[in-house]
Write an enzyme that holds these catalytic residues in place. Structure first.
Site, short mmCIF file in Angstrom:
data_model
loop_
_atom_site.label_atom_id
_atom_site.label_comp_id
_atom_site.label_asym_id
_atom_site.label_seq_id
_atom_site.Cartn_x
_atom_site.Cartn_y
_atom_site.Cartn_z
N TYR A 142 -92.78 30.05 119.24
CA TYR A 142 -93.21 29.45 117.99
C TYR A 142 -92.45 28.07 117.28
CZ TYR A 142 -96.96 32.55 117.43
OH TYR A 142 -98.14 32.87 117.76
N LYS A 192 -91.61 35.93 132.00
CA LYS A 192 -92.44 35.52 132.78
C LYS A 192 -90.66 35.09 133.52
CE LYS A 192 -95.54 33.84 134.21
NZ LYS A 192 -96.71 34.42 135.69
N ASP A 225 -97.78 38.75 132.88
CA ASP A 225 -99.13 38.23 133.66
C ASP A 225 -99.50 39.58 133.85
OD1 ASP A 225 -97.72 38.02 134.90
OD2 ASP A 225 -98.64 37.00 136.58
N ASP A 249 -97.90 37.52 120.68
CA ASP A 249 -98.99 37.23 119.77
C ASP A 249 -100.26 37.86 120.90
OD1 ASP A 249 -100.37 35.49 118.10
OD2 ASP A 249 -101.11 34.26 119.63
N ASP A 253 -102.71 41.43 120.96
CA ASP A 253 -104.53 41.46 120.29
C ASP A 253 -105.43 41.83 121.73
OD1 ASP A 253 -104.51 40.03 118.24
OD2 ASP A 253 -105.98 38.22 119.26
C1 IPM Z 1 -100.74 36.98 114.37
C2 IPM Z 1 -101.40 35.17 114.63
C3 IPM Z 1 -100.55 34.34 114.19
C4 IPM Z 1 -99.62 34.18 115.05
C5 IPM Z 1 -101.25 33.34 113.05
C6 IPM Z 1 -102.38 33.55 112.01
C7 IPM Z 1 -100.04 32.41 113.19
O1 IPM Z 1 -102.29 35.31 115.26
O2 IPM Z 1 -99.81 37.79 113.68
O3 IPM Z 1 -100.88 37.53 115.55
O4 IPM Z 1 -99.48 33.25 115.42
O5 IPM Z 1 -98.74 35.22 115.06
MG MG Z 2 -102.15 36.73 116.85
#
Ligand code: IPM
Ligand code: MG
Length: 368
Positions: A142, A192, A225, A249, A253
Site C-alpha cells: 500500500y 507467501k 492462498d 485486505d 473481506d
Molecule cells: C478497507 C478498504 C480500504 C483498503 C480502501 C477503501 C482504501 O478496502 O479498509 O479494507 O483497501 O484498505
Molecule cells: Mg478492503
C-alpha cells in the site's frame, strides 16, 4: 480531569446516517453510565473534498492526532469516481492510517446466532464463529516505494513495491499475540513465503517474537492462498490471524462475508500507546458508503455502533460497558428487529436506521 476526546468523521454515503445513531448511543453512556466524551465532528472523504478540495484537510489531520480516538463512518461514492487518484476519498482514510501510524487493524468476524442463516456457507460451519484478523495497516504494498506507472519502450508499466522491515513485522506480531492471550490463545500467521522474500522475513520475525516473548501462545503458519481456502472450508479452526496489509485486505473481506452480514462488522485500527497509555486509534465499520441506499433511512447502524463498543474496550478501558453495548445489539437482533439488509422470508417489515437506534437504546435501558 478532562473528559476523553472523540473526533467523529461521518464521511460519505450512509456514514452520516449511521453515525447519527452512534451519537445517540454516546449520549446514552454519558447520561446513564457517567462516561462522557468531548466530541467534535469534522469532514473526511468526498465531504471534505467538496469543501476543501482535499479528502482530509491538514486541520482535521491535526485534530485526529490530538484526540484520544477517532470514529469514522465511511468514505467514497460514485460522485468521486473520476477524481484524480491523489484526491480520491480513500486517500483521506489512508492518510489518517499512515500519519496516525495505525499499524494494527483488528477486524473481528463474529457470527451472531440470530444471523447464522445469512451466511452463504452452511449454518454449522459458521454458527458461533469468532475470529479476529489482525491486518498490518501502514506498510507493505500500500505504501512501498517505488510505485507508479511509467513508460518502457512503447508500453506502460505499473509498479508497486511490497516492503516490510523487521520492526514493522515485529510490532504487528506482538499485537496479535497480545490479543490471542485474551482470547483462545492461538495465532495463525499468513504470508507467501514460498514466493516472496518479504514473506520469508515475515515468517522468520513472527517465529522469533513468538519464541522470545510469547511461547505460551499456539502459533501456526499458512500460505495466504491456503488460508483463504481454509477460511471458507473450516473457519472455526482459527482464533487470531495475523497478516500483511494486502493479504489482510482480501482475507478480511472473505472472513467478513462468512458471517453473512457486512452491516454488523466493526473494526479498530490501533497504533502505539501514547503517554497517557491510550493507543492512537481509529474505529470504523467494515461496510463502505453504500451509495445504493444512501439517504433512504435503510442503513444498518449496527457495525458503526459496534465500532464504538470497540472504542470503549480498546481505547477507554470500559470492557464491561463494551460488552453491555454488544449484548444490547444482539438482544435486538434476537428479538427479530432487523434493518432491510437482514430480512428473510416471513420476517416482519424492516425497521429504519433510526428505529434500529431506538431499539438498541431501549435494550441498553433494559440492561440497567
Ligand atoms: C478497507 C478498504 C480500504 C483498503 C480502501 C477503501 C482504501 O478496502 O479498509 O479494507 O483497501 O484498505
Ligand atoms: Mg478492503
Amino acid at each position: 480531569m478532562a473528559n476523553p476526546s472523540l473526533l467523529i468523521l461521518p464521511g460519505d454515503g450512509i456514514g452520516p446516517e449511521v453515525m447519527e445513531q452512534v451519537m445517540r448511543i454516546i449520549d446514552w453512556f454519558g447520561e446513564k453510565r457517567g462516561i462522557a466524551f468531548d466530541v467534535t465532528t469534522d469532514l473526511v472523504g468526498g465531504a471534505a473534498y467538496d469543501k476543501h478540495g482535499v479528502p482530509l484537510s491538514d486541520e482535521t489531520m491535526q485534530k485526529a492526532l490530538e484526540v484520544d480516538a477517532v470514529l469514522l463512518g465511511a468514505v467514497g461514492g460514485p460522485a468521486y469516481d473520476n477524481l484524480d487518484f491523489s484526491v480520491k476519498p480513500e486517500r483521506g482514510l489512508l492518510r489518517l492510517r499512515k500519519e496516525m501510524d495505525l499499524f494494527s487493524n483488528l477486524r473481528p468476524a463474529q457470527c451472531f446466532d440470530a444471523l447464522a442463516d445469512f451466511s452463504s456457507l452452511k449454518k454449522d460451519i459458521v454458527a458461533g464463529l469468532d475470529i479476529m484478523i489482525v491486518r498490518e495497516l501502514t506498510s507493505g504494498v500500500y505504501f512501498g516505494e517505488p510505485r507508479g506507472i511509467h513508460k518502457e519502450g512503447n508500453e506502460r508499466v505499473g509498479v508497486n513495491t511490497q516492503r516490510y522491515t523487521e520492526s514493522e513485522i515485529a510490532r504487528v506480531a506482538r499485537s496479535a499475540f497480545e490479543l490471542a492471550r485474551k482470547r483462545s490463545n492461538k495465532v495463525c500467521s499468513m504470508e507467501k513465503a514460498n514466493v516472496m522474500e518479504s514473506g520469508i522475513l515475515w515468517r522468520d520475525v513472527v517465529t522469533e517474537i513468538h519464541e522470545a516473548e510469547y511461547s505460551d501462545v499456539e502459533l501456526s503458519h499458512m500460505y495466504a492462498d491456503n488460508g483463504a481456502m481454509q477460511l471458507v472450508r473450516a473457519p472455526k479452526q482459527f482464533d487470531v490471524i495475523v497478516t500483511d496489509n494486502l493479504f489482510g485486505d482480501v482475507l478480511s473481506d472473505c472472513a467478513a462475508m462468512l458471517t453473512g452480514s457486512l452491516g454488523m462488522l466493526p473494526s479498530a485500527s490501533l497504533g502505539a500507546p501514547a503517554a497517557n497509555g491510550r493507543p492512537k486509534a481509529l474505529y470504523e465499520p467494515v461496510h463502505g458508503s453504500a451509495p445504493d441506499i444512501t439517504g433512504q433511512g435503510k442503513a444498518n447502524p449496527s457495525a458503526c455502533i459496534l465500532s464504538f463498543a470497540m472504542a470503549l474496550r480498546y481505547s477507554f478501558d470500559h470492557g464491561e460497558e463494551a460488552t453491555r453495548l454488544e449484548e444490547a445489539v444482539q438482544a435486538v437482533l434476537a428479538s427479530g428487529v432487523r434493518t432491510a439488509d437482514l430480512m428473510q422470508e416471513g420476517d416482519k417489515a424492516p425497521v429504519s436506521t433510526t428505529q434500529m437506534g431506538d431499539a438498541v437504546l431501549a435494550a441498553l435501558d433494559n440492561s440497567l
